[in-house]
Design an enzyme around this catalytic site. Structure first.
Site, PDB file in Angstrom:
ATOM      1  N   HIS A  11     -44.245-146.759 -15.018  1.00 30.27           N
ATOM      2  CA  HIS A  11     -44.686-146.893 -16.400  1.00 30.27           C
ATOM      3  C   HIS A  11     -44.580-145.578 -17.163  1.00 30.27           C
ATOM      4  O   HIS A  11     -45.129-145.437 -18.263  1.00 30.27           O
ATOM      5  CB  HIS A  11     -46.131-147.402 -16.441  1.00 30.27           C
ATOM      6  CG  HIS A  11     -46.410-148.289 -17.623  1.00 30.27           C
ATOM      7  ND1 HIS A  11     -47.021-147.839 -18.769  1.00 30.27           N
ATOM      8  CD2 HIS A  11     -46.153-149.596 -17.837  1.00 30.27           C
ATOM      9  CE1 HIS A  11     -47.133-148.820 -19.635  1.00 30.27           C
ATOM     10  NE2 HIS A  11     -46.620-149.900 -19.091  1.00 30.27           N
ATOM     11  N   ASP A  39     -56.316-148.923 -20.879  1.00 32.87           N
ATOM     12  CA  ASP A  39     -56.191-150.202 -21.593  1.00 32.87           C
ATOM     13  C   ASP A  39     -55.342-151.202 -20.812  1.00 32.87           C
ATOM     14  O   ASP A  39     -55.511-152.414 -20.964  1.00 32.87           O
ATOM     15  CB  ASP A  39     -55.560-149.977 -22.968  1.00 32.87           C
ATOM     16  CG  ASP A  39     -56.549-149.385 -23.962  1.00 32.87           C
ATOM     17  OD1 ASP A  39     -57.752-149.681 -23.842  1.00 32.87           O
ATOM     18  OD2 ASP A  39     -56.128-148.629 -24.845  1.00 32.87           O
ATOM     19  N   GLU A  58     -63.033-148.370 -29.547  1.00 28.28           N
ATOM     20  CA  GLU A  58     -61.680-147.937 -29.875  1.00 28.28           C
ATOM     21  C   GLU A  58     -61.415-148.253 -31.340  1.00 28.28           C
ATOM     22  O   GLU A  58     -62.285-148.740 -32.060  1.00 28.28           O
ATOM     23  CB  GLU A  58     -60.633-148.618 -28.977  1.00 28.28           C
ATOM     24  CG  GLU A  58     -60.555-148.046 -27.578  1.00 28.28           C
ATOM     25  CD  GLU A  58     -59.273-148.445 -26.840  1.00 28.28           C
ATOM     26  OE1 GLU A  58     -58.329-148.931 -27.498  1.00 28.28           O
ATOM     27  OE2 GLU A  58     -59.221-148.262 -25.611  1.00 28.28           O
TER      28      GLU A  58
END
Length: 547
Positions: free
Chosen positions: A110, A173, A292
């Site tokens: 990633h 997240d 957030e």
């Protein structure tokens, strides 16, 4: 004329000689490298491993989520034990400093800029270590924890720990990432204001250094390596096991209701939006468990389609709200419920907390979901994007840590001028408390500020496009943001940093640079590990790239 003609012939002959010599030299180098690689392959194949080295099907390891860099490795290690990882690294270490082989640990791939890749080196597929069983300890005790493989996914940890009514304290997240991958950076999400990043919630690590040593480390044992590896971008060792702090997870209230009340409210003014966020993270009464926010720039649509919608309970007035082309700032909060909590009392407390905020009163979105659904919310969006062929595209993302004292200036310059559209990905903005970060780790944050903001500009590019949505234009826009910030002296830091020169890396690490170089020299003196970060050069012992 004859002399001129002779000079021309002589010049051409000399050029041909130089060209022939260059071709011969390059051929010799290529032949020497081929011999070296052939010898390396033979010696690697002879290693006694529980797992195996793959030399043929290596192309998947040459790509990552960023989808911009492709470096083909020599081989991919599929380890079945930590001894496999140590054996390969130790073998390359024993080859000495002149070996060109490097090693990159790869979780889910990633990374954005080829950080988990290596050209003609060894990629270690860390997920192959997942078979090592998760072990939850201290159930019912004041400080429970879980021992996990460095290649384990956070989503699997969530599933296993929930069986005991427990869960890790801090998250990212996106949960379909490996433990080693996030701990090598920091691991930030909306819980970081309270618990700090994931690297602040680790008790112990097992690490394989660049010498092939297997070392356990913690606050008390090999503490220099422990703090160095956390946020260390993979430069000092490969995390093969971690002990993660746990806390009680919210439990189901009623059969048809969730454990998390999830809300969003909208602002037209960034200063008011930031002021309310800072008030919430500085509160001592635990008003919310997750905080957030994100930015919607020049959009008439209400919510960013990249994230899960609240359609079932959207009030009519909120669903019909229009921005009229103005920037919108969305505050996103969540409150976790437990069995002992009375739902009506908790709802009143949430309502009171929201009443104290200065959002647009008609734009409250609210829903209830399970704890697992809330934490794994991004995966839902991933599945939607995959179904449309929009997941495996270039991701020229830019992640920044902006000092609180300069965030309004940053917002005015970037959200007001440089960014003109956010339709291809979210722009996430939220503050965290520096007191929750351990300054002894390698992770870098803005200096001398108690509060700083994560600003994540997560734009996806349209493959092959040469327009504003093409990767080249997005990269240029990112560079404009960095240049603006540098010229304004905002003092921000890159999160998931990417630099190519010694001067840039030295500037990034600031006071931590000397310790960073010292640790590299101690734990990976041949600069073998994580070459994709482009911090140190394998050509010589701990030689940073020249500026």
């Amino acid at each position: 004329m004859n002399n001129l003609h002779a000079c021309c012939l002589l010049r051409k002959r000399n050029m041909l000689i130089v060209r022939s010599f260059t071709i011969l030299l390059l051929s010799c180098i290529a032949f020497k490298l081929a011999c070296c690689f052939s010898s390396s392959i033979s010696s690697l194949k002879a290693l006694p491993l529980v797992g195996h080295l793959e030399f043929e099907d290596v192309h998947p390891a040459s790509k990552d989520f960023g989808n911009r860099y492709q470096l083909l490795p020599l081989a991919v290690l599929h380890p079945k034990s930590v001894s496999d990882v140590a054996s390969v690294i130790r073998h390359i270490w024993m080859m000495g400093p002149h070996s060109q082989l490097t090693v990159a640990a790869r979780g889910r791939g990633h990374s954005l800029q080829g950080q988990a890749q290596t050209r003609n080196g060894i990629v270690i597929r860390m997920e192959s270590l997942q078979h090592q069983k998760l072990k939850v300890h201290g159930v019912g005790a004041p400080a429970p924890f879980v021992d996990v493989s460095g290649g384990e996914l956070w989503i699997n940890i969530l599933h296993e720990t929930l069986k005991y009514g427990l869960a890790p304290k801090s998250w990212t997240d996106y949960l379909h990432l490996t433990v080693g991958g996030t701990l090598s950076n920091a691991g930030i999400s909306g819980q970081a204001f309270r618990h700090g990043p994931q690297i602040s919630n680790v008790h112990q690590l097992e690490v394989v250094t660049g010498k092939g040593e297997i070392l356990n480390c913690s606050e008390r044992q090999n503490s220099d390596l422990f703090h160095g590896v956390l946020g260390g971008l993979g430069q000092f060792g490969i995390i093969t096991r971690a002990r993660i702090a746990l806390e009680p997870a919210p439990t189901m209230l009623y059969v048809n209701n969730g454990q998390v009340k999830w809300m969003r409210v909208l602002y037209l003014d960034f200063a008011a939006f930031a002021r309310d966020q800072e008030r919430l993270i500085s509160s001592d009464d635990d008003k919310f468990d997750y905080i957030e926010g994100f930015v919607i720039i020049n959009r008439t649509g209400l919510l960013d389609s990249w994230r899960l919608s609240f359609t079932p309970e959207d009030p009519i007035e909120a669903s019909q709200f229009k921005s009229d082309g103005r920037n919108l700032y969305c505050l996103e909060v969540a409150k976790y419920f437990n069995n002992e909590d009375k739902k009506d009392v908790m709802n009143q407390e949430v309502k009171k907390s929201l009443f104290e905020l200065s959002y647009i009163s008609s734009t409250l979105f609210s829903t209830e979901v399970t704890y697992e659904e809330f934490l794994d919310r991004v995966h839902v969006s991933e599945m939607k994007l995959r179904s449309k062929g929009q997941w495996e595209v270039p991701h020229p993302w830019l992640n920044l840590l902006v000092p609180r004292s300069r965030v309004n200036e940053f917002a005015k310059g970037v959200f007001g001028n440089i960014l003109t559209d956010t339709s291809n990905g979210p722009v996430i903005v939220y503050p965290v408390n520096k007191s929750k970060w351990d300054n002894r780790s390698s992770a870098v944050t803005p200096e001398e500020e108690e509060i700083f903001y994560l600003v994540a500009i997560l734009t996806s590019a349209v493959p092959g496009s040469t327009g504003l949505d093409g990767v080249d234009q997005i990269v240029k826009r990112n560079q404009r943001i960095l240049e603006f910030s540098e010229a304004a002296g905002l003092g921000l830091k890159q999160y998931l940093p990417h630099y190519t020169t010694r001067h840039e890396w030295r500037s990034h690490f600031g006071p931590k640079w000397d310790d960073f170089v010292r640790r590299k020299s101690r734990y990976d003196p041949f600069a073998m590990l994580a070459p994709g970060q482009r911090i140190f050069d394998k050509a010589s012992l701990v030689s940073p790239h020249s500026s």
